[in-house]
Design a protein around this motif. Structure first.
Motif, short mmCIF file in Angstrom:
data_model
loop_
_atom_site.label_atom_id
_atom_site.label_comp_id
_atom_site.label_asym_id
_atom_site.label_seq_id
_atom_site.Cartn_x
_atom_site.Cartn_y
_atom_site.Cartn_z
N HIS A 612 78.62 63.80 -95.48
CA HIS A 612 79.00 64.40 -96.76
C HIS A 612 80.18 63.70 -97.42
CE1 HIS A 612 76.19 67.62 -96.08
NE2 HIS A 612 76.78 67.94 -94.91
N SER A 613 80.95 62.93 -96.61
CA SER A 613 82.13 62.29 -97.18
C SER A 613 81.87 60.88 -97.66
CB SER A 613 83.27 62.27 -96.14
OG SER A 613 82.90 61.49 -95.01
N GLY A 614 80.88 60.19 -97.08
CA GLY A 614 80.61 58.80 -97.44
C GLY A 614 81.59 57.83 -96.82
N GLU A 615 82.42 58.30 -95.89
CA GLU A 615 83.41 57.42 -95.26
C GLU A 615 82.73 56.53 -94.21
OE1 GLU A 615 86.18 60.14 -93.68
OE2 GLU A 615 87.21 60.49 -95.61
N ILE A 616 83.04 55.24 -94.29
CA ILE A 616 82.54 54.26 -93.30
C ILE A 616 83.64 54.03 -92.26
CG2 ILE A 616 81.64 51.94 -92.95
CD1 ILE A 616 80.63 51.96 -95.81
N ARG A 617 83.37 54.43 -91.04
CA ARG A 617 84.36 54.30 -89.96
C ARG A 617 83.75 53.51 -88.81
NH1 ARG A 617 88.71 57.85 -90.36
NH2 ARG A 617 88.52 59.38 -92.08
N THR A 618 84.70 52.95 -88.01
CA THR A 618 84.24 52.21 -86.82
C THR A 618 83.90 53.18 -85.72
OG1 THR A 618 86.52 52.00 -86.03
CG2 THR A 618 85.66 50.20 -87.40
N VAL A 619 82.85 52.86 -84.97
CA VAL A 619 82.43 53.71 -83.87
C VAL A 619 83.11 53.25 -82.56
CG1 VAL A 619 80.46 54.51 -82.52
CG2 VAL A 619 80.27 54.19 -85.00
N ARG A 620 83.36 51.93 -82.46
CA ARG A 620 84.00 51.36 -81.27
C ARG A 620 84.92 50.23 -81.72
NH1 ARG A 620 81.61 46.50 -80.47
NH2 ARG A 620 79.47 46.24 -81.27
N ALA A 621 85.66 49.67 -80.77
CA ALA A 621 86.53 48.54 -81.08
C ALA A 621 85.70 47.27 -81.23
CB ALA A 621 87.57 48.35 -79.96
N PHE A 622 86.25 46.35 -82.04
CA PHE A 622 85.56 45.07 -82.27
C PHE A 622 85.63 44.22 -81.01
CE2 PHE A 622 86.75 46.26 -86.64
CZ PHE A 622 85.48 46.20 -87.21
N LEU A 623 84.55 43.51 -80.79
CA LEU A 623 84.45 42.57 -79.66
C LEU A 623 84.42 41.15 -80.19
CD1 LEU A 623 81.73 44.45 -77.56
CD2 LEU A 623 84.22 44.61 -77.34
N ASP A 624 84.74 40.23 -79.33
CA ASP A 624 84.76 38.83 -79.77
C ASP A 624 83.38 38.34 -80.17
OD1 ASP A 624 87.42 38.77 -79.27
OD2 ASP A 624 87.21 37.96 -77.24
N LYS A 625 82.40 38.96 -79.56
CA LYS A 625 81.05 38.51 -79.88
C LYS A 625 80.54 39.06 -81.21
CE LYS A 625 78.74 42.25 -77.40
NZ LYS A 625 77.74 42.59 -76.38
N ASP A 626 81.26 40.04 -81.73
CA ASP A 626 80.81 40.63 -83.01
C ASP A 626 80.97 39.61 -84.12
OD1 ASP A 626 80.21 43.03 -81.81
OD2 ASP A 626 82.22 43.88 -82.19
N ALA A 627 80.03 39.64 -85.00
CA ALA A 627 80.03 38.70 -86.11
C ALA A 627 81.21 38.98 -87.03
CB ALA A 627 78.73 38.77 -86.88
#
Length: 792
Positions: A612-627
């Motif tokens: 309902h808020s439209g907020e985009i949040r991270t679910v986990r911490a970024f990893l080095d392999k993440d693009a």
């Protein structure tokens, strides 16, 4: 003196409103009686125009009114003796009614007797039995002769034919009645002459003289020297008129001093003309007088008769019987309608005459006194006129809408015991006038219609009621006005109304987003003369439909076709707010309730979107392999039926700082350009400008924070004013009210094959109320771009 008496008589007749004439009896039909038009003071031609006519109480109309010459003429043969018997004065009364003016004149006509009847005896031969021992001078009563005429035309005297033994003596009784007696002048001798024949003549005083005769036969008997003698000369009795037939009224008694057959007395009623012989009967042995028929006071108030007592040898004596009939209340009042109106308008003024009627009771005294009345709850009253005439008039204003018809009962009751009454019913119709405007059942109406309606659709039906009748109740409908702005199209382009049925039709398809309601005014007008009307307001509410898809305000779509970039540091913890998708829906209510969904992502489990808020949040911490570059596809869906949606592509760049992201981005191969040095120069300038703008942004943010704190104090004091603002004017994902939150990092990077652009979107600050108009897409107020070389 004669002239003075004549003038006084004229004045009396005028004040009594009565006209008097005198005519002899037995005049021919059509004979002239008097000039009624002149005596009434009317012109001859006015008699027929005003509806003058004769109103008589009797069954026969003895007189007629000639409206051509204004004269009163004989209508039927008049026999004075039949009408008034031997009354001294014979009067006929009737009324002349002038219909248009409802004036009544009393007319009295005296019937003058003429000598049209001769004296006559009931028996052509009278028989007397006289003893030969009868003393000289003895008087023998003879039968009377009767003449129905009156005055000088009635019986005046008797004559006896010449005789050696008898003479005639005439006596007068009360009321001038004359009767003859035969007087013995010379002694009789049965052996010498047993029977004597005489002639008795009765004559009147008319011109010419009329007479009648009877033969007298005198039989001479042996000696019987005592005649019967009544105990009293006059027998009187008062009898109620309702005594049954066969009732014994009285007993007469006579005694005879003789003995044997000469003392035996028998009783007889002396026969006289009239109905007495049919009404009464006398027992010849006992002397009882009884009734053969019912008595009627209205026919005869008094009966007089003679009774004769005769002994065995024929000696007689007479006595009178007076029977007085006592009136009882046996006749109900009679009501005769003279003039009646069957219809009257409801605006007739009080005092309007409806009916004129005459009341008569044949009884006498209190039994003949009549009181007329009507129910008290009616708007009418009775007014007494002359000669027992009454008029029924209106007493107050009438209202056809309350009572349209009256069945008026006029009760005429006498004062007898017990009282008798007569009910007369008068039916009156109240004619309608246009005195009531059409009325609606409500003071205001409201109707609802879905937007995007088809043209010509029925919206609402209005009905006005008019209590009048016929044309006065025929209602037509029209639209008169609305609260549309001056520049708006005329009302006739929006709606129309059926003038006969009051059904409203839509002439166009309404759009809720343009107008939520429409104020109309409907006029209902009747067809009376003059017409009456009334107005009523109608509010037409436009109901929203889900005809608008959500509109995404942020992230804004670049105008050059490139994608915006949101920055997320590599050190972001789970739940870190990357950005927020802001969308609005032009619809209202549940059609504007928005929900957000993540349709596609480079790393599906890396980001989440608030429903309902439209907020985009991270679910986990970024990893080095993440693009380094994460592409997200977010869908915004409303709650309408069917639901509508919009999508936005969000690019998230993972870096701890702007130079880092720039270096990461520049490490990717870029197309060669002849102006690499120039691009590097522009990029350095852009970084410097961005740093300055960032510093300015921090200063403005602090200033707005202070201003927000001050505005909160003002808003709390003006909360009542904010409460009146429609909820549809606030941005919100839940359809009511919502506020955008503050994000300290709002930077977008866009890149394509030839150039890179760095966008700084318009900042949104916490607790700042954003209206729909302020959320329109605008170009970023802080653009910065530089040409980048393909290398550092």
């Amino acid at each position: 003196p004669v002239l003075l008496c004549f003038l006084l008589g004229s004045l009396w007749e005028t004040s009594a409103a009565q006209i008097r004439y005198s005519v002899p009896e037995e005049m021919k039909k059509g004979s002239f009686v008097g000039n009624i038009a002149k005596d009434l003071g009317l012109e001859v031609r006015m008699l027929s125009q005003l509806g003058a006519r004769i109103v008589s109480r009797g069954k026969k109309q003895y007189f007629a009114l000639n409206v051509r010459n204004g004269s009163l003429v004989i209508g039927e043969r008049i026999d004075r003796e039949e009408l008034c018997t031997q009354s001294t004065q014979c009067l006929l009364n009737f009324n002349v009614l002038v219909e248009d003016t409802l004036k009544i004149y009393s007319v009295e006509v005296e019937i003058i007797d003429i000598n049209d009847n001769s004296p006559h005896f009931l028996l052509e031969e009278l028989e007397l039995k006289i003893s030969e021992t009868t003393a000289l001078g003895t008087q023998h009563l003879l039968e009377n002769a009767y003449d129905p005429d009156v005055g000088v035309n009635s019986l005046q005297g008797y004559e006896l034919s010449s005789s050696d033994h008898f003479s005639l003596k005439v006596h007068s009784r009360a009321k001038g009645v004359k009767y003859p007696e035969l007087i013995l002048e010379r002694a009789l001798d049965r052996e010498d002459e047993p029977i004597h024949h005489l002639m008795l003549t009765a004559w009147d005083g008319g011109e010419p003289v009329r007479s009648g005769t009877a033969r007298i036969r005198v039989t001479v008997l042996d000696a019987n020297d005592n005649a019967p003698v009544f105990t009293q000369p006059i027998y009187t009795v008062n009898v109620p008129e309702n005594v049954p037939q066969g009732t014994v009224l009285l007993i007469v008694n006579a005694t005879d001093a003789d003995e044997g057959i000469n003392s035996q007395v028998r009783y007889f009623l002396v026969k006289i003309p009239g109905k007495n012989s049919e009404i009464f009967q006398l027992n010849s042995v006992t002397g009882e007088l009884l009734t053969l028929q019912n008595l009627d006071y209205e026919d005869a108030e008094f009966h007089e008769m003679e009774v004769e007592a005769q002994d065995g040898l024929g000696l007689r004596s007479r006595a009178k019987i007076h029977v007085t009939v006592v009136d009882v209340n046996d006749n109900a009042p009679e009501v005769t309608i003279t003039s009646v109106t069957s219809s009257i308008p409801e605006n007739a003024p009080p005092g309007t005459i409806i009916t004129l009627f005459h009341v008569h009771d044949r009884d006498s005294g209190k039994n003949g006194q009549v009181l007329c009345s009507i129910p008290d709850d009616l708007p009418f009253k009775l007014e007494k006129k002359v000669d027992n005439y009454h008029s029924l008039v209106t007493d107050r204003a009438l209202d056809r809408e309350q009572v349209s018809e009256y069945n008026i009962t006029v009760t005429a009751v006498d004062f007898g015991g017990p009282p008798l009454s007569t009910d007369t019913h008068i039916f009156l119709h109240v004619a309608d006038i246009n005195d009531n405007p059409p009325t609606f059942s409500q003071s205001a109406y409201s109707a609802y219609i879905q937007e995007n309606n088809p043209r010509g659709a029925s919206i609402y039906s209005l009905t006005a009621h008019d209590p009048d009748s016929q044309e006065n109740a025929l209602v037509t409908y029209s639209l008169v006005d609305s609260n549309l702005p001056l520049e708006a199209p005329p009302l006739s382009s929006y709606v129309s109304i059926n003038s006969e049925t009051g059904v409203l039709y839509a002439l166009c398809s309404f759009d809720y987003e343009q107008s939520q309601e429409l104020q109309l005014r409907v006029t209902a007008r009747d067809s009376g003369d003059p017409p009456l009307s009334s107005n009523v307001s109608l509010t037409l509410f436009i109901l929203d439909q889900n005809d608008n898809a959500p509109e995404i305000l942020y992230p804004a779509f670049p105008t050059d076709g490139s994608s915006g970039v949101e920055l997320a540091p590599r050190s972001a913890e789970p739940g870190y707010l990357v950005t927020k998708v802001v969308a609005v829906d032009a619809d209202s209510g549940q059609n504007a309730w928005l929900s957000y969904h993540l349709l596609k992502a480079t790393e599906p489990r890396l980001f989440s979107v608030g429903l309902h808020s439209g907020e985009i949040r991270t679910v986990r911490a970024f990893l080095d392999k993440d693009a380094l570059k994460q592409n997200l596809l977010v869908a915004v869906t409303d709650n309408g039926e069917p639901p509508l949606s919009a999508t936005i592509s969000v690019t998230v760049a993972v870096a701890d700082s702007i130079p880092e992201i720039l270096s990461d981005l520049s490490s990717h191969p870029a197309p060669e350009s002849q102006d690499d040095s120039l691009l590097t120069f522009y990029l350095v300038i852009a970084v410097a400008v961005v740093s300055c703008l960032f510093f300015t942004f921090i200063v403005l943010l602090l200033a707005l924070r202070l201003r927000k704190w001050w505005m909160l104090q003002v808003v709390q004091s003006a909360a009542d004013h904010v409460g009146g603002v429609s909820s549809s004017q606030f941005l919100g994902i839940d359809g009511v009210r919502a506020f955008l939150q503050t994000y300290s990092h709002e930077v977008s990077l866009t890149m394509d094959s030839r150039k890179s652009q760095l966008f700084f979107p318009q900042p949104n600050y916490a607790d700042t109320l954003i209206s729909q108009q302020s959320c329109e897409q605008k170009e970023s107020p802080f653009p910065a771009q530089s040409l980048l070389q393909g290398k550092d």
